[in-house]
Design an enzyme around this catalytic site. Structure first.
Site, PDB file in Angstrom:
ATOM      1  N   SER A   1       0.841  -1.206   0.000  1.00  0.00           N
ATOM      2  CA  SER A   1       0.000   0.000   0.000  1.00  0.00           C
ATOM      3  C   SER A   1       0.870   1.248   0.000  1.00  0.00           C
ATOM      4  CB  SER A   1      -0.915   0.008   1.225  1.00  0.00           C
ATOM      5  OG  SER A   1      -1.838  -1.051   1.178  1.00  0.00           O
TER       6      SER A   1
ATOM      7  N   ARG B   1      -0.950   8.024   5.344  1.00  0.00           N
ATOM      8  CA  ARG B   1      -1.993   7.309   6.097  1.00  0.00           C
ATOM      9  C   ARG B   1      -3.384   7.799   5.689  1.00  0.00           C
ATOM     10  NH1 ARG B   1      -1.060   3.803  10.835  1.00  0.00           N
ATOM     11  NH2 ARG B   1      -3.137   3.184  11.501  1.00  0.00           N
TER      12      ARG B   1
ATOM     13  N   HIS C   1      -4.240   6.486   2.259  1.00  0.00           N
ATOM     14  CA  HIS C   1      -4.576   5.058   2.396  1.00  0.00           C
ATOM     15  C   HIS C   1      -5.983   4.884   2.943  1.00  0.00           C
ATOM     16  CE1 HIS C   1      -4.511   1.123   4.557  1.00  0.00           C
ATOM     17  NE2 HIS C   1      -3.945   0.735   3.435  1.00  0.00           N
TER      18      HIS C   1
END
Length: 347
Positions: free
Chosen positions: A147, A174, A177
């Site tokens: 990822s 983050r 994601h």
């Protein structure tokens, strides 16, 4: 948008009629999303032409016409031909009509998602980081690593080096994601002291105030416990509900007021309610300053405005511009900070 304004989506045009249908479909999608008419016009070969589209809008009483070029990059048409055509139209209509030509689409980060989707369509033929796109990945560590790699491939490592280095980049990764959308990366904004202030507050076990339960339950409880911190949410507390009804305000605002004495030194996390963020900023103006404000409320009413106000705050903040955001974004910011506080990567 004012009823006196009209919108034209300008395409190049093709001698093949089926090629011109794409612009019509795009205009229809834009109209549905904006809630106002968007008319397709063609610079060459197709009908209606730019001049015909303008004439129709003028006949409808439009006093300002916005022309959006459906061109990927600016070539000779946008540098020379379209401006010359618009100058002719200005001479034709004089001061009665104002023309606005927007930039073309350009190298927008949101296009990366489309490019990636095209690559995925070639499953089995495209390899990403040594892995075939159709291959299944089940190991949690491998999923996280992949990822991170895909996010950096989508956005570019140079973007992180220049725009969001260090801890800021860890938080941006983050959030991207969590939302599954690389386009939000350029919308992230950080007070210069935000990451340091947030990490320091979490390391000393600061209290976290969350506007909604969804934010509270999403925060990494193990990491928070390890740092001796605690996340609280008062939005469903009976006294808060009663206070909101009595004052005629949202429960989110009433919750902030109930927590105000504990604001100094705390970490405030607003992921849903713009009214909560506005109330926090009101309390800041009264001298009650949190250690950090994470403000990513989402919505069409007040979200962008409350975050714009946050940008002017003297208190360290982390936010996501515009209407986008929400509880997943707020949770992602806090969990990235918790990871940094524990000496780990944000993602």
């Amino acid at each position: 948008m004012s009823v006196e304004k009209g919108i034209l989506l300008l395409g190049h045009g093709s001698r093949r009629q089926d090629a011109n249908e794409g612009l019509k479909a795009l205009a229809a999608m834009a109209a549905a999303g904006l809630g106002v008419p968007v008319d397709p016009v063609y610079f060459q070969f197709g009908r209606p032409t730019l001049a015909e589209g303008v004439a129709r809008l003028v006949a409808e009483g439009k006093k300002e016409i916005i022309i959006i070029p459906a061109f990927l990059f600016p070539g000779m048409h946008l540098h020379k031909d379209v401006p010359e055509a618009l100058e002719d139209l200005r001479l034709q209509y004089g001061d009665e009509v104002r023309f606005v030509l927007t930039p073309c689409i350009g190298p927008d980060p949101r296009l990366v998602e489309i490019v990636w989707e095209r690559l995925q369509e070639a499953a089995g033929e495209v390899s990403t980081n040594g892995r075939l796109s159709g291959e299944r990945v089940c190991d949690p560590g491998a999923i996280t690593a992949l990822s991170r790699a895909l996010i950096e491939d989508n956005i570019g490592e140079e973007f992180f080096r220049k725009r969001f280095p260090g801890g800021e980049g860890e938080i941006v990764r983050r959030v991207v994601h969590a939302l599954g959308n690389p386009a939000v990366a350029p919308l992230m904004r950080f007070h210069p002291e935000a990451v340091a202030a947030g990490v320091a507050a979490l390391k000393r076990g600061a209290l976290l105030f969350t506007d909604v339960r969804m934010v509270q339950v999403g925060i990494n409880k193990g990491a928070l416990k390890e740092l001796k911190g605690k996340a609280v949410c008062l939005i469903h507390h009976p006294r808060v509900c009663a206070a909101a009804r009595a004052a005629g305000v949202t429960r989110a605002m009433a919750a902030v007021r109930a927590f105000k004495e504990q604001l100094p030194g705390s970490v405030v996390v607003i992921g849903n309610a713009p009214t909560a963020l506005e109330e926090v900023l009101d309390q800041v103006e009264r001298g009650l300053e949190p250690a950090l404000i994470v403000g990513t409320p989402v919505g069409f009413v007040g979200a962008a405005e409350s975050k714009a106000r946050l940008l002017e705050s003297r208190v360290p903040y982390i936010t996501l511009l515009g209407r986008q955001g929400g509880s997943p974004a707020a949770v992602a910011v806090v969990n990235a900070l918790l990871a940094l506080a524990r000496g780990e990567a944000g993602l």
